[in-house]
Scaffold this motif. Structure first.
Motif, mmCIF file in Angstrom:
data_model
loop_
_atom_site.group_PDB
_atom_site.id
_atom_site.type_symbol
_atom_site.label_atom_id
_atom_site.label_comp_id
_atom_site.label_asym_id
_atom_site.label_seq_id
_atom_site.Cartn_x
_atom_site.Cartn_y
_atom_site.Cartn_z
ATOM 1 N N VAL A 169 -42.795 -56.585 47.236
ATOM 2 C CA VAL A 169 -42.102 -57.468 48.175
ATOM 3 C C VAL A 169 -43.121 -58.128 49.103
ATOM 4 O O VAL A 169 -44.210 -57.598 49.347
ATOM 5 C CB VAL A 169 -41.057 -56.689 49.018
ATOM 6 C CG1 VAL A 169 -39.980 -56.109 48.123
ATOM 7 C CG2 VAL A 169 -41.726 -55.599 49.840
ATOM 8 N N ASP B 106 -40.173 -63.659 54.424
ATOM 9 C CA ASP B 106 -38.843 -63.046 54.435
ATOM 10 C C ASP B 106 -37.900 -63.837 53.530
ATOM 11 O O ASP B 106 -37.089 -63.271 52.798
ATOM 12 C CB ASP B 106 -38.269 -63.012 55.856
ATOM 13 C CG ASP B 106 -38.908 -61.931 56.715
ATOM 14 O OD1 ASP B 106 -39.279 -60.875 56.166
ATOM 15 O OD2 ASP B 106 -39.024 -62.138 57.939
ATOM 16 N N ASN C 83 -38.565 -63.102 49.793
ATOM 17 C CA ASN C 83 -37.905 -61.915 49.260
ATOM 18 C C ASN C 83 -36.464 -62.219 48.862
ATOM 19 O O ASN C 83 -35.991 -61.763 47.811
ATOM 20 C CB ASN C 83 -37.939 -60.783 50.288
ATOM 21 C CG ASN C 83 -39.339 -60.216 50.475
ATOM 22 O OD1 ASN C 83 -40.133 -60.163 49.530
ATOM 23 N ND2 ASN C 83 -39.661 -59.790 51.680
ATOM 24 N N ARG D 233 -36.447 -64.676 45.789
ATOM 25 C CA ARG D 233 -36.804 -63.896 44.599
ATOM 26 C C ARG D 233 -35.607 -63.081 44.126
ATOM 27 O O ARG D 233 -35.362 -62.962 42.921
ATOM 28 C CB ARG D 233 -37.963 -62.955 44.918
ATOM 29 C CG ARG D 233 -39.353 -63.549 44.795
ATOM 30 C CD ARG D 233 -40.389 -62.470 45.104
ATOM 31 N NE ARG D 233 -41.748 -62.882 44.802
ATOM 32 C CZ ARG D 233 -42.809 -62.100 44.973
ATOM 33 N NH1 ARG D 233 -42.646 -60.869 45.464
ATOM 34 N NH2 ARG D 233 -44.025 -62.531 44.666
ATOM 35 N N SER E 265 -35.341 -54.929 40.747
ATOM 36 C CA SER E 265 -36.235 -55.638 41.648
ATOM 37 C C SER E 265 -35.469 -56.627 42.521
ATOM 38 O O SER E 265 -35.817 -56.826 43.691
ATOM 39 C CB SER E 265 -37.315 -56.374 40.846
ATOM 40 O OG SER E 265 -38.271 -56.949 41.697
ATOM 41 N N HIS F 167 -35.726 -56.586 46.589
ATOM 42 C CA HIS F 167 -36.131 -57.764 47.342
ATOM 43 C C HIS F 167 -35.015 -58.249 48.271
ATOM 44 O O HIS F 167 -35.257 -58.632 49.412
ATOM 45 C CB HIS F 167 -36.531 -58.895 46.383
ATOM 46 C CG HIS F 167 -37.932 -58.795 45.889
ATOM 47 N ND1 HIS F 167 -38.319 -57.910 44.893
ATOM 48 C CD2 HIS F 167 -39.061 -59.454 46.253
ATOM 49 C CE1 HIS F 167 -39.606 -58.043 44.670
ATOM 50 N NE2 HIS F 167 -40.086 -58.969 45.485
ATOM 51 N N THR G 89 -34.593 -55.863 51.243
ATOM 52 C CA THR G 89 -35.740 -56.013 52.140
ATOM 53 C C THR G 89 -35.616 -57.296 52.941
ATOM 54 O O THR G 89 -35.830 -57.318 54.164
ATOM 55 C CB THR G 89 -37.054 -56.025 51.339
ATOM 56 O OG1 THR G 89 -37.184 -54.793 50.616
ATOM 57 C CG2 THR G 89 -38.248 -56.207 52.271
ATOM 58 N N GLY G 90 -35.246 -58.369 52.278
ATOM 59 C CA GLY G 90 -35.106 -59.646 52.963
ATOM 60 C C GLY G 90 -33.998 -59.643 53.993
ATOM 61 O O GLY G 90 -34.142 -60.227 55.076
#
Length: 401
Positions: free
Chosen positions: A311, A326, A329, A332, A356, A360, A363-364
């Motif tokens: 990430v 940011d 992520n 993606r 994945s 991502h 996390t974003g």
């Protein structure tokens, strides 16, 4: 008792994010639209003991900025002193959220959540905000701006792609029945002249574009092409669909070994490789796409792992350029999910693509609700695009669980 009542009133004002002086200033500014003023009353969601849902938070972010004129970063070509004006006078609909394209996808975010009935408790407020923006007078101002001298490249291609996403969203809503469908039809009719100019500018540009634009920021062609195609399918514009499809195949059919090891660049919010892959699943059938992807990204694992693609890291969320990661992520995340949707259901790469994507995306999303306007004014749109699977819904892509 009087002291206590005064203290309570003062605390309510503070919780509402507006000082007494600010409230007086807002109330005494008749030229400032109601949706540009700070909210004086506390948000109803703040009165609940339950945490605010993501959709509520994202809608609130957009409502608080789509008509927030400053700070503002305009990309504005001036031909004379007559072109000197504040953003709201230059582009009367899309002037908030720091820049034109962010204002556009802020309006899209609200339209998406409203049309999908994801924030029913905010429907009335969202509809009022959109109605205040999508007036004939304001749209005429946008049209005049686009028709100005030497402005045929304005916001090309990123902002134009998001504008078509907005009208595509309204078309989806208008296909249903009921009050929202009728409202969407009315807004779409008003936006039609501006849409026609934008579509014309894109159609004039595409045949002249000799090479793909592989940047990880606004000028990237692959991301825009994907949104152009989604709009063309919803609007029935076969000419646009053919232009974009032919250009995508000419640019990328023979692409191989995309260098994922070179990503991300320090200010990317779009992946140069993954956005191409997400575009090509729109112009190839499953079998063709599966073979093409094997050559384009040969290192996608088949073991279901989520750590094969690291990430992006943001070391300073107050920096407007660094915070792009940011957004990377989140973009993606939707690209990886889109890629999985274009593969056969038994393709062994799907599990790792989806794992994945989840990593991502989550996390974003953690970065969306930060107090920093540098990212807050646009990241909610990216999160909503991923959360609501906008690039996959109604576009023919299938995604088995």
């Amino acid at each position: 008792m009087i002291y206590r009542k005064g203290l309570i009133a003062f605390m309510i004002t503070i919780l509402a994010g507006c000082s007494v002086a600010e409230e007086d200033e807002a109330a005494s500014s008749p030229e400032q639209g109601v949706f540009e003023r700070k909210n004086i009353a506390p948000d109803p969601a703040d009165q609940s003991l339950e945490p605010r849902r993501a959709e509520q938070a994202y809608a609130r972010i957009a409502l608080n900025c789509i008509n927030k004129q400053y700070p503002n970063k305009i990309s504005h070509l001036m031909s004379s002193a007559a072109d000197v004006a504040e953003p709201a006078k230059l582009t009367p609909v899309f002037y908030g959220c720091f820049d034109w394209h962010s204002a556009v996808h802020g309006n899209w975010l609200l339209t998406r959540l409203w049309g999908e009935d994801l924030v029913p408790e905010m429907d009335e407020e969202i509809a009022a905000a959109l109605s205040a923006n999508f007036t004939e007078e304001k749209i005429a101002g946008e049209l005049a701006y686009f028709n100005g001298e030497d402005r045929n490249t304005f916001e090309r291609p990123y902002g134009l792609a998001w504008f078509l996403q907005l009208t595509a969203e309204l078309r989806d809503i208008a296909e249903d029945e009921g009050g929202k469908a009728e409202q969407a039809k009315a807004w779409l009719t008003r936006l039609a002249p501006l849409e026609a100019v934008i579509v014309g500018n894109i159609k004039d540009w595409l045949p002249k574009l000799a090479y793909p634009i592989r940047l990880g920021t606004h000028n990237q062609s692959a991301f825009a092409f994907g949104l152009f195609l989604d709009w063309a399918k919803r609007s029935g514009d076969t000419e646009m669909a053919s232009l974009v499809r032919d250009k995508a195949l000419a640019f990328h059919r023979k692409d191989i070994n995309c260098p994922m090891a070179y990503e991300p660049s320090g200010e990317d919010f779009l992946s140069s490789c993954l956005m191409v892959a997400d575009l090509m699943r729109r112009v190839m059938n499953e079998s063709e796409y599966a073979g093409w992807l094997s050559e384009f990204l040969p290192e996608i694992p088949t073991d279901g792992s989520d750590d094969w693609l690291a990430v992006g890291i943001v070391n300073d969320p107050t920096d407007g350029k660094l915070v792009h990661l940011d957004g990377l992520n989140l973009s993606r995340a939707w690209a990886l999910e889109g890629m999985a949707s274009g593969l056969p259901v038994d393709d062994p790469r799907r599990a790792s693509l989806l794992a994945s994507s989840k990593l991502h995306g989550e996390t974003g999303e953690k970065s969306v609700r930060t107090p920093y306007y540098s990212g807050g004014h646009w990241l909610a749109s990216f999160a909503t695009y991923w959360r609501t699977r906008r690039g996959i819904d109604r576009t023919g892509g299938k995604l088995a669980s």
